[in-house]
Design an enzyme around this catalytic site. Structure first.
Site, PDB file in Angstrom:
ATOM      1  N   ASP A 185      51.385  45.336  45.733  1.00 57.91           N
ATOM      2  CA  ASP A 185      52.623  44.968  45.451  1.00 57.91           C
ATOM      3  C   ASP A 185      53.320  45.522  44.447  1.00 57.91           C
ATOM      4  OD1 ASP A 185      52.326  42.813  47.408  1.00 57.91           O
ATOM      5  OD2 ASP A 185      51.203  41.477  46.268  1.00 57.91           O
ATOM      6  N   HIS A 243      43.642  42.805  40.565  1.00 60.33           N
ATOM      7  CA  HIS A 243      43.106  42.450  41.683  1.00 60.33           C
ATOM      8  C   HIS A 243      41.720  41.735  41.838  1.00 60.33           C
ATOM      9  CE1 HIS A 243      42.163  42.408  46.189  1.00 60.33           C
ATOM     10  NE2 HIS A 243      43.365  42.551  46.373  1.00 60.33           N
TER      11      HIS A 243
HETATM   12  N1  CMC Z   1      48.573  40.982  33.775  1.00 60.79           N
HETATM   13  C1  CMC Z   1      48.070  40.520  32.552  1.00 60.79           C
HETATM   14  N2  CMC Z   1      46.696  40.221  32.478  1.00 60.79           N
HETATM   15  C2  CMC Z   1      46.041  40.089  33.558  1.00 60.79           C
HETATM   16  C3  CMC Z   1      46.552  40.505  34.973  1.00 60.79           C
HETATM   17  C4  CMC Z   1      47.888  40.811  34.975  1.00 60.79           C
HETATM   18  N3  CMC Z   1      48.698  40.999  36.132  1.00 60.79           N
HETATM   19  N4  CMC Z   1      45.807  40.026  35.777  1.00 60.79           N
HETATM   20  C5  CMC Z   1      44.789  39.588  35.407  1.00 60.79           C
HETATM   21  N5  CMC Z   1      45.046  39.750  33.870  1.00 60.79           N
HETATM   22  C6  CMC Z   1      43.972  39.203  32.802  1.00 60.79           C
HETATM   23  C7  CMC Z   1      43.711  37.725  32.872  1.00 60.79           C
HETATM   24  O1  CMC Z   1      44.670  37.134  32.010  1.00 60.79           O
HETATM   25  C8  CMC Z   1      42.106  37.581  32.424  1.00 60.79           C
HETATM   26  O2  CMC Z   1      42.048  38.081  31.059  1.00 60.79           O
HETATM   27  P1  CMC Z   1      40.856  37.208  30.124  1.00 60.79           P
HETATM   28  O3  CMC Z   1      39.670  37.993  30.525  1.00 60.79           O
HETATM   29  O4  CMC Z   1      41.609  37.591  28.848  1.00 60.79           O
HETATM   30  O5  CMC Z   1      41.113  35.873  30.395  1.00 60.79           O
HETATM   31  C9  CMC Z   1      41.588  39.063  33.061  1.00 60.79           C
HETATM   32  O6  CMC Z   1      42.652  39.883  33.511  1.00 60.79           O
HETATM   33  C10 CMC Z   1      40.997  38.767  34.621  1.00 60.79           C
HETATM   34  O7  CMC Z   1      41.889  37.997  35.411  1.00 60.79           O
HETATM   35  P2  CMC Z   1      41.447  37.011  36.475  1.00 60.79           P
HETATM   36  O8  CMC Z   1      42.979  35.963  36.464  1.00 60.79           O
HETATM   37  O9  CMC Z   1      40.570  36.136  35.979  1.00 60.79           O
HETATM   38  O10 CMC Z   1      41.317  37.929  37.715  1.00 60.79           O
HETATM   39  P3  CMC Z   1      41.328  37.209  39.244  1.00 60.79           P
HETATM   40  O11 CMC Z   1      40.535  38.056  39.951  1.00 60.79           O
HETATM   41  O12 CMC Z   1      41.183  35.693  39.203  1.00 60.79           O
HETATM   42  O13 CMC Z   1      42.924  37.383  39.746  1.00 60.79           O
HETATM   43  C11 CMC Z   1      44.962  38.610  40.356  1.00 60.79           C
HETATM   44  C12 CMC Z   1      43.309  38.407  40.294  1.00 60.79           C
HETATM   45  C13 CMC Z   1      45.386  39.292  41.284  1.00 60.79           C
HETATM   46  C14 CMC Z   1      45.364  36.949  40.934  1.00 60.79           C
HETATM   47  C15 CMC Z   1      45.500  38.553  39.069  1.00 60.79           C
HETATM   48  O14 CMC Z   1      45.122  40.082  38.511  1.00 60.79           O
HETATM   49  C16 CMC Z   1      46.931  38.462  38.748  1.00 60.79           C
HETATM   50  O15 CMC Z   1      47.502  37.514  38.609  1.00 60.79           O
HETATM   51  N6  CMC Z   1      47.889  39.669  38.981  1.00 60.79           N
HETATM   52  C17 CMC Z   1      49.280  39.511  39.201  1.00 60.79           C
HETATM   53  C18 CMC Z   1      49.695  38.670  40.394  1.00 60.79           C
HETATM   54  C19 CMC Z   1      49.585  40.044  41.616  1.00 60.79           C
HETATM   55  O16 CMC Z   1      49.998  41.259  41.234  1.00 60.79           O
HETATM   56  N7  CMC Z   1      49.018  39.513  42.786  1.00 60.79           N
HETATM   57  C20 CMC Z   1      48.974  40.460  43.970  1.00 60.79           C
HETATM   58  C21 CMC Z   1      47.443  40.610  44.150  1.00 60.79           C
HETATM   59  S1  CMC Z   1      47.222  42.135  45.402  1.00 60.79           S
HETATM   60  C22 CMC Z   1      47.933  41.390  46.847  1.00 60.79           C
HETATM   61  C23 CMC Z   1      47.679  40.219  47.402  1.00 60.79           C
HETATM   62  O17 CMC Z   1      46.512  39.658  47.188  1.00 60.79           O
HETATM   63  O18 CMC Z   1      48.490  39.462  47.844  1.00 60.79           O
END
Ligand code: CMC
Length: 391
Positions: free
Chosen positions: A326, A270
């Protein structure tokens, strides 16, 4: 670039001040108008939470009754809006149907479109809150090829929602108390979450003084993506794929950690929570209750195994990736009888009061300006035009 700050994804930019929802992502705290989400999820109900988010205080009994009865009076959609659904392809995904129908509300309620008139804002808020469940069910039943069920205003908002989705034969429909309790709680947990992607979208669109129906339709579209609300259906699809393959959870997690084909553990991580999402904790208990009654689901065990592996693995620990709201919701929705493509629609029904409250706060705020970010330009400069034959 002078005073322009570069902040991709707005990770460090506050776009507004707000008194609606407080999140402490390091501690895993979520409060609506100061009330802890745990207390609201256990002791309140969704209609009351709608009132709280929109008006800022919990209602007295009298205020609650007036609010609830006005809501019940708005559940029916215009016959022409209902016909609108006939025009979509038979297998249309429910989410874009809902977005289109919400935008279409502004063609039916043109009296509601003065964005600064308090009375009209209130009327459109009731129209949206009461019609959204009906619209969601229309999208569900259209997608399944099933006949429409009309709302019954002797039922509460959540009972009615289950009726218009599943109540066949409608005359004999008795709401199932456990399903009502679970659905009500899920709606509460989704009701607001400060400046997430869809809410920021609602505010951004609204900042141009587009009406509330148009602004919220844009929010529904923003919610659809798999990194936001679309994650709840993506989780279930992921669990089904793992269950159907010979790989098992450990191999799948290796693929996630190696970032093979960009595969992520959906329902984890998140932008704001760097701790267990407080909503996920509450949902986990509800998932156990609902699934125990429906005889269990092997996918719940699989989800628990994935969580266990993740919480003990350096990759997830270092990046502070925990289950989010989720991760378990899809399993509950499935047990309640919803098809996977409806899950994000259910999120949108829950998030609606938050969008409305945020839109209202935005439109009343004297500091609101049209949302208009800047950019860092990286393209070519000052080139001379050449005739097409000379290129
Ligand atoms: N699985 C594997 N790796 C992950 C995941 C995941 N679910 N989420 C983040 N990472 C890794 C990402 O690859 C990155 O790694 P590195 O530092 O090596 O490049 C690091 O963690 C930071 O991730 P980010 O994408 O820069 O983080 P963000 O704050 O931009 O993204 C997020 C947040 C929710 C989009 C992301 O965690 C994600 O894609 N999660 C899976 C989708 C999900 O469950 N979304 C629902 C969010 S909660 C409800 C809502 O908002 O609707």
């Amino acid at each position: 670039t002078g005073s322009v700050t570069y902040d991709p994804g707005f990770a460090n930019t506050a776009s507004t001040s707000s008194s609606i929802t407080f999140i402490d992502g390091d501690e895993g705290v979520l409060q609506y108008r100061g009330y802890p989400i745990e207390q609201l999820a256990e002791q309140s109900n969704f209609v009351e939470v709608c009132y709280l988010l929109i008006y800022g205080e919990l209602p007295t009994q009298e205020q609650y009754d007036a609010f609830d009865s006005r809501l019940r009076g708005h559940t029916i959609v215009h016959e022409d809006l209902r016909r609108f659904f006939r025009a979509f392809p038979y297998d249309a995904h429910p989410m874009p149907m809902v977005a289109a129908a919400v935008a279409a509300l502004s063609t039916f309620y043109q009296d509601d479109l003065d964005v600064f008139d308090e009375g009209q804002i209130d009327t459109s808020s009731f129209r949206l809150l009461a019609k959204m469940p009906t619209i969601a069910a229309l999208a569900h039943r259209k997608n399944m090829g099933l006949p429409v069920i009309h709302p019954d205003n002797s039922l509460s908002l959540v009972e009615n929602f289950l009726r218009v989705n599943f109540g066949v034969p409608a005359e004999e429909y008795e709401p199932d108390p456990l399903a009502v309790k679970a659905m009500d709680q899920l709606f509460i947990l989704h009701a607001d979450h400060e400046q997430n992607c869809s809410t920021s979208t609602v505010r951004l669109v609204g900042s141009s003084q587009a009406n509330v129906f148009q602004s919220i339709s844009a929010g529904v579209n923003a919610l659809a993506g798999p990194l936001h609300g679309g994650a709840n259906s993506a989780v279930l699809e992921m669990l089904e794929q793992i269950a159907a393959s010979d790989d098992g959870p450990k191999k799948f997690m290796e693929r996630v950690k190696n970032k093979e084909d960009g595969v992520r553990l959906m329902g984890f991580g998140h932008r704001v929570y760097k701790n267990y999402d407080p909503r996920a904790k509450i949902i986990k208990k509800t998932a156990d209750e609902v699934l125990a009654r429906s005889g269990g689901d092997p996918l719940l065990e699989l989800a628990q195994q994935l969580e266990e592996i993740a919480l003990a693995d350096d990759y997830f620990v270092e990046r502070k990736l925990y289950p989010n709201v989720d991760f378990y919701t899809g399993l509950i929705y499935k047990a309640l009888g919803f098809p996977t493509n409806m899950f994000t629609v259910l999120f949108s029904v829950g998030r609606l009061p938050g969008w409305i409250a945020q839109w209202r706060e935005m439109i009343k705020d004297p500091e609101t300006k049209i949302g208009r970010p800047r950019q860092i330009y990286t393209g070519a400069h000052s080139r001379d035009y050449k005739d097409i034959g000379d290129r």
